[in-house]
Design a protein around this motif. Structure first.
Motif, PDB file in Angstrom:
ATOM      1  N   THR A  17       0.635  -1.221  -0.079  1.00  0.00           N
ATOM      2  CA  THR A  17      -0.283  -0.067  -0.206  1.00  0.00           C
ATOM      3  C   THR A  17       0.904   1.116  -0.414  1.00  0.00           C
ATOM      4  O   THR A  17       0.098   2.435  -0.359  1.00  0.00           O
ATOM      5  N   GLY A  18       1.982   1.635   0.080  1.00  0.00           N
ATOM      6  CA  GLY A  18       3.221   2.749   0.554  1.00  0.00           C
ATOM      7  C   GLY A  18       3.402   2.417   1.280  1.00  0.00           C
ATOM      8  O   GLY A  18       4.558   2.698   2.158  1.00  0.00           O
ATOM      9  N   GLY A  19       2.373   2.278   2.602  1.00  0.00           N
ATOM     10  CA  GLY A  19       2.858   2.531   3.945  1.00  0.00           C
ATOM     11  C   GLY A  19       4.020   1.044   4.116  1.00  0.00           C
ATOM     12  O   GLY A  19       4.029   0.289   4.014  1.00  0.00           O
ATOM     13  N   LYS A  20       4.450   1.542   5.919  1.00  0.00           N
ATOM     14  CA  LYS A  20       5.548   0.477   6.115  1.00  0.00           C
ATOM     15  C   LYS A  20       4.848  -0.891   7.132  1.00  0.00           C
ATOM     16  O   LYS A  20       3.413  -0.340   7.280  1.00  0.00           O
ATOM     17  N   ASP A  21       4.602  -1.725   6.192  1.00  0.00           N
ATOM     18  CA  ASP A  21       4.235  -3.143   7.188  1.00  0.00           C
ATOM     19  C   ASP A  21       2.581  -3.260   7.179  1.00  0.00           C
ATOM     20  O   ASP A  21       2.106  -3.406   8.109  1.00  0.00           O
ATOM     21  N   ARG A  22       2.079  -2.726   6.020  1.00  0.00           N
ATOM     22  CA  ARG A  22       0.619  -2.210   5.546  1.00  0.00           C
ATOM     23  C   ARG A  22       0.826  -3.025   4.187  1.00  0.00           C
ATOM     24  O   ARG A  22       1.454  -2.292   3.719  1.00  0.00           O
ATOM     25  N   ALA A  23      -0.616  -3.491   3.879  1.00  0.00           N
ATOM     26  CA  ALA A  23      -0.980  -3.984   2.898  1.00  0.00           C
ATOM     27  C   ALA A  23      -2.292  -3.985   2.501  1.00  0.00           C
ATOM     28  O   ALA A  23      -3.185  -3.873   3.507  1.00  0.00           O
ATOM     29  N   LEU A  24      -2.131  -4.439   1.451  1.00  0.00           N
ATOM     30  CA  LEU A  24      -3.822  -4.248   0.509  1.00  0.00           C
ATOM     31  C   LEU A  24      -4.713  -5.546   0.596  1.00  0.00           C
ATOM     32  O   LEU A  24      -3.884  -6.521  -0.301  1.00  0.00           O
ATOM     33  N   LEU A  25      -5.425  -6.269   1.634  1.00  0.00           N
ATOM     34  CA  LEU A  25      -5.849  -7.821   1.397  1.00  0.00           C
ATOM     35  C   LEU A  25      -7.079  -8.178   1.054  1.00  0.00           C
ATOM     36  O   LEU A  25      -8.033  -6.778   1.115  1.00  0.00           O
ATOM     37  N   ARG A  26      -6.958  -8.589  -0.713  1.00  0.00           N
ATOM     38  CA  ARG A  26      -8.711  -8.546  -1.326  1.00  0.00           C
ATOM     39  C   ARG A  26      -8.336 -10.006  -1.525  1.00  0.00           C
ATOM     40  O   ARG A  26      -7.962 -10.795  -1.607  1.00  0.00           O
ATOM     41  N   ALA A  27     -10.251 -10.173  -2.283  1.00  0.00           N
ATOM     42  CA  ALA A  27     -10.623 -11.486  -2.376  1.00  0.00           C
ATOM     43  C   ALA A  27     -11.667 -11.410  -3.408  1.00  0.00           C
ATOM     44  O   ALA A  27     -12.484 -10.382  -3.033  1.00  0.00           O
ATOM     45  N   GLY A  28     -11.844 -12.341  -3.739  1.00  0.00           N
ATOM     46  CA  GLY A  28     -12.732 -12.632  -4.830  1.00  0.00           C
ATOM     47  C   GLY A  28     -12.756 -14.035  -5.466  1.00  0.00           C
ATOM     48  O   GLY A  28     -12.106 -15.289  -4.362  1.00  0.00           O
ATOM     49  N   ARG A  29     -13.504 -14.269  -6.437  1.00  0.00           N
ATOM     50  CA  ARG A  29     -13.764 -15.589  -6.800  1.00  0.00           C
ATOM     51  C   ARG A  29     -12.958 -15.741  -8.173  1.00  0.00           C
ATOM     52  O   ARG A  29     -12.357 -15.449  -8.496  1.00  0.00           O
TER      53      ARG A  29
END
Length: 177
Positions: free
Chosen positions: A46-58
């Motif tokens: 995400t650009g931040g330290k120790d952060r992530a964008l978590l996505r879910a789908g089919r």
């Protein structure tokens, strides 16, 4: 960041599913595919330290992935059990919005075959299977217009002719008496 995402994804995949595939996506994130449950999860920076964008789908028939149904920003320093809880909640939302996932032995065309399900009195009518998406049609050609020169074009031609005549008159000095 990729190493941290990859390590977290590998641990997370082991907690969520026995059968899974972990791979890197083009944007620098990591995808976890659970073919047997027909779902995927991705972790992206995400650009931040120790952060992530978590996505879910089919995962659609044929193995392609549908766009993400839900996404949330998570802290990668959190324990894997907490991340797994978030993932399970997201996967439940994806499952609820997509309907029931077929079992591992069910083929994509099995639901619509005759002779399946309850038979006899009180049998419910099976819902129609979704149709293949229509192929996009080519845009219609504009209607053929007349090949005759329009009035606006004639006005432009007359004005250009007047301009050329005025230029010729000025250059060549007009009539000689």
């Amino acid at each position: 960041m990729y190493a941290q995402l990859r390590e977290t994804a590998a641990e997370l995949a082991g907690v969520l599913w026995r059968e899974h595939t972990v791979y890197r996506e083009r944007g620098g994130g990591v995808v976890i595919r659970g073919e047997h449950v027909r779902r995927w999860i991705s972790l992206a920076p995400t650009g931040g330290k120790d952060r992530a964008l978590l996505r879910a789908g089919r995962i659609l028939d044929g193995g392609t992935t549908a766009p993400a149904r839900t996404e949330v920003v998570v802290d990668l320093t959190a324990p894997v059990a907490e991340l797994a809880t978030v993932c399970r909640r997201m996967l439940a939302e994806v499952a609820a919005s997509a309907g029931p996932a077929p079992g591992p032995d069910a083929g994509p065309s099995r639901a619509g075959r005759p002779g399946r399900g309850r038979a006899g009195r009180g049998a419910r009518k099976q819902p129609k299977t979704p149709r293949e998406p229509k192929t996009p049609r080519e845009p219609k050609a504009p209607k053929a217009r007349s090949r005759h020169t329009g009035a606006g074009s004639w006005v432009v031609l007359v004005l250009v002719g007047i301009a050329v005549a005025a230029w010729a008159y000025g250059v060549f000095g007009g009539p000689a008496f």
